[in-house]
Design a protein around this motif. Structure first.
Motif, PDB file in Angstrom:
ATOM      1  N   ALA A  91       0.847  -1.189   0.000  1.00 53.96           N
ATOM      2  CA  ALA A  91       0.000   0.000   0.000  1.00 53.96           C
ATOM      3  C   ALA A  91       0.884   1.240   0.000  1.00 53.96           C
ATOM      4  O   ALA A  91       2.096   1.148   0.210  1.00 53.96           O
ATOM      5  N   VAL A  92       0.248   2.376  -0.205  1.00 52.64           N
ATOM      6  CA  VAL A  92       0.913   3.646   0.053  1.00 52.64           C
ATOM      7  C   VAL A  92       0.637   3.995   1.512  1.00 52.64           C
ATOM      8  O   VAL A  92      -0.515   3.984   1.951  1.00 52.64           O
ATOM      9  N   TYR A  93       1.702   4.266   2.225  1.00 55.46           N
ATOM     10  CA  TYR A  93       1.591   4.578   3.644  1.00 55.46           C
ATOM     11  C   TYR A  93       1.741   6.083   3.847  1.00 55.46           C
ATOM     12  O   TYR A  93       2.675   6.694   3.318  1.00 55.46           O
ATOM     13  N   TYR A  94       0.828   6.649   4.613  1.00 57.76           N
ATOM     14  CA  TYR A  94       0.827   8.072   4.881  1.00 57.76           C
ATOM     15  C   TYR A  94       0.941   8.315   6.383  1.00 57.76           C
ATOM     16  O   TYR A  94       0.319   7.612   7.177  1.00 57.76           O
ATOM     17  N   CYS A  95       1.723   9.313   6.749  1.00 57.66           N
ATOM     18  CA  CYS A  95       1.669   9.748   8.132  1.00 57.66           C
ATOM     19  C   CYS A  95       0.805  10.999   8.205  1.00 57.66           C
ATOM     20  O   CYS A  95       0.695  11.750   7.233  1.00 57.66           O
ATOM     21  N   ALA A  96       0.207  11.186   9.347  1.00 58.65           N
ATOM     22  CA  ALA A  96      -0.707  12.298   9.552  1.00 58.65           C
ATOM     23  C   ALA A  96      -0.575  12.800  10.977  1.00 58.65           C
ATOM     24  O   ALA A  96      -0.213  12.038  11.882  1.00 58.65           O
ATOM     25  N   ALA A  97      -0.878  14.066  11.170  1.00 56.94           N
ATOM     26  CA  ALA A  97      -0.783  14.665  12.497  1.00 56.94           C
ATOM     27  C   ALA A  97      -2.050  15.442  12.818  1.00 56.94           C
ATOM     28  O   ALA A  97      -2.669  16.039  11.926  1.00 56.94           O
ATOM     29  N   ALA A  98      -2.409  15.419  14.080  1.00 51.34           N
ATOM     30  CA  ALA A  98      -3.584  16.150  14.541  1.00 51.34           C
ATOM     31  C   ALA A  98      -3.354  16.623  15.969  1.00 51.34           C
ATOM     32  O   ALA A  98      -2.515  16.072  16.678  1.00 51.34           O
ATOM     33  N   GLU A  99      -4.124  17.599  16.380  1.00 55.49           N
ATOM     34  CA  GLU A  99      -3.930  18.160  17.713  1.00 55.49           C
ATOM     35  C   GLU A  99      -4.353  17.221  18.818  1.00 55.49           C
ATOM     36  O   GLU A  99      -3.902  17.351  19.957  1.00 55.49           O
ATOM     37  N   THR A 100      -5.221  16.264  18.488  1.00 54.49           N
ATOM     38  CA  THR A 100      -5.628  15.314  19.500  1.00 54.49           C
ATOM     39  C   THR A 100      -5.483  13.884  18.985  1.00 54.49           C
ATOM     40  O   THR A 100      -5.651  13.599  17.795  1.00 54.49           O
ATOM     41  N   TYR A 101      -5.186  12.993  19.910  1.00 54.55           N
ATOM     42  CA  TYR A 101      -5.086  11.565  19.601  1.00 54.55           C
ATOM     43  C   TYR A 101      -6.428  11.040  19.105  1.00 54.55           C
ATOM     44  O   TYR A 101      -6.494  10.221  18.192  1.00 54.55           O
ATOM     45  N   ASN A 102      -7.494  11.545  19.698  1.00 54.80           N
ATOM     46  CA  ASN A 102      -8.828  11.091  19.340  1.00 54.80           C
ATOM     47  C   ASN A 102      -9.144  11.377  17.872  1.00 54.80           C
ATOM     48  O   ASN A 102      -9.823  10.586  17.209  1.00 54.80           O
ATOM     49  N   THR A 103      -8.638  12.476  17.372  1.00 54.04           N
ATOM     50  CA  THR A 103      -8.857  12.795  15.962  1.00 54.04           C
ATOM     51  C   THR A 103      -8.187  11.759  15.072  1.00 54.04           C
ATOM     52  O   THR A 103      -8.776  11.312  14.085  1.00 54.04           O
ATOM     53  N   ILE A 104      -6.984  11.383  15.404  1.00 53.16           N
ATOM     54  CA  ILE A 104      -6.261  10.387  14.607  1.00 53.16           C
ATOM     55  C   ILE A 104      -7.032   9.068  14.592  1.00 53.16           C
ATOM     56  O   ILE A 104      -7.218   8.446  13.540  1.00 53.16           O
ATOM     57  N   VAL A 105      -7.473   8.658  15.743  1.00 52.43           N
ATOM     58  CA  VAL A 105      -8.032   7.312  15.884  1.00 52.43           C
ATOM     59  C   VAL A 105      -9.501   7.248  15.472  1.00 52.43           C
ATOM     60  O   VAL A 105      -9.940   6.280  14.849  1.00 52.43           O
TER      61      VAL A 105
END
Length: 124
Positions: A91-105
């Motif tokens: 697959a293509v793997y992407y990293c991402a960032a957000a201000e809260t852990y809950n947003t990521i998950v």
């Protein structure tokens, strides 16, 4: 926040790769980070997540026991160690960032900061 993902490549089944997500920008050390992947014809899925302080490491059931997420706070870098790779990990793997852990998950549609993606191909 700027994200730079690297470390993808071609590997044989059973092999290993380590993906790196380097972050920079405004207070990057206070952002939760996640790794997502998207295979051809499939929806993007969460692979792993970690909180800004390196806590709450999480991996999806499909990679549990094979992948590990970690963070080097001094370098504001997040790693995804991938062992025992399978063809279905391609697959293509992407990293991402957000201000809260809950947003990521729980709310990835709300993530604003994405890296450019790095291709992982598992094939003999």
């Amino acid at each position: 926040v700027q994200l730079q993902a690297s470390g993808g490549g071609l590997v044989q089944p059973g092999g290993s790769l380590r993906l790196t997500c380097a972050t920079s920008g405004v207070t990057p050390d206070h952002y939760a980070t996640g790794w997502f992947r998207q295979a051809p014809g499939k929806e993007r899925e969460l692979v792993a997540a970690i909180n800004w302080n390196g806590g709450l490491p999480l991996v999806s059931d499909s990679v549990k026991g094979r992948f590990t997420i970690s963070k080097d706070n001094a370098e504001t870098t997040v790693y995804l160690q991938m062992n025992s790779l399978k063809p279905e990990d391609t697959a293509v793997y992407y990293c991402a960032a957000a201000e809260t852990y809950n947003t990521i998950v729980r709310r990835p549609a709300s993530i604003h900061f994405w890296g450019q993606g790095t291709l992982v191909t598992v094939s003999s």
